[in-house]
Design an enzyme around this catalytic site. Sequence first.
Site, PDB file in Angstrom:
ATOM      1  CB  CYS A  45      -0.736  -0.235   1.357  1.00 50.77           C
ATOM      2  SG  CYS A  45      -2.003  -1.405   1.337  1.00 50.77           S
ATOM      3  CB  THR A  46       4.033   2.127   1.553  1.00 51.94           C
ATOM      4  OG1 THR A  46       3.566   2.052   2.983  1.00 51.94           O
ATOM      5  CG2 THR A  46       5.298   3.150   1.829  1.00 51.94           C
TER       6      THR A  46
END
Length: 162
Positions: A45-46
């Site tokens: 997600c980062t």
Amino acid sequence: MAIVVNKPLPEFEANATGGVKVSNTSHTGQILILYFYPKDNTPGCTTEAMQFRDKHKEFEKAGAIVFGVSRDNMKSHDDFKTKLELPFELIADTEEKMCHMFGVVKNKIMYGKKVKGIERSTFLIDANGILVQEWRGLKVPGHVDEVLKAVKALKTAAKKAA
């Protein structure tokens, strides 16, 4: 109500970071990208958030507004946004209303246990509020470039139609 490609988005309302309210009609006239991701501060997600961040100016130039959506709360989103210097807002869908509407809640196996999680998915909505494309169960590498290409194609098609 579920979403359907080539149909208008059903009614919804959500709160995003920066005090922004997002609804099915709040961004009429603009291309809207809603990308759903499992959780703030996790590796995939980062990476995805940073790729949307790094291409943000190109999305803006193509007339698109980007929103990240997850089940994290506003405090988590604010911290995530600050940490990564994200130039776009994040929607806190803590009650999973949007997640269910877009059909991204899936059964997953995590550490050998069945859990309900968010399937990484992106939705492209045109300036008239019509869902024109969706990517489901996607892999992060190359995805943001693919979305940007679709946005540019949509903008080109809209210019020809005008």
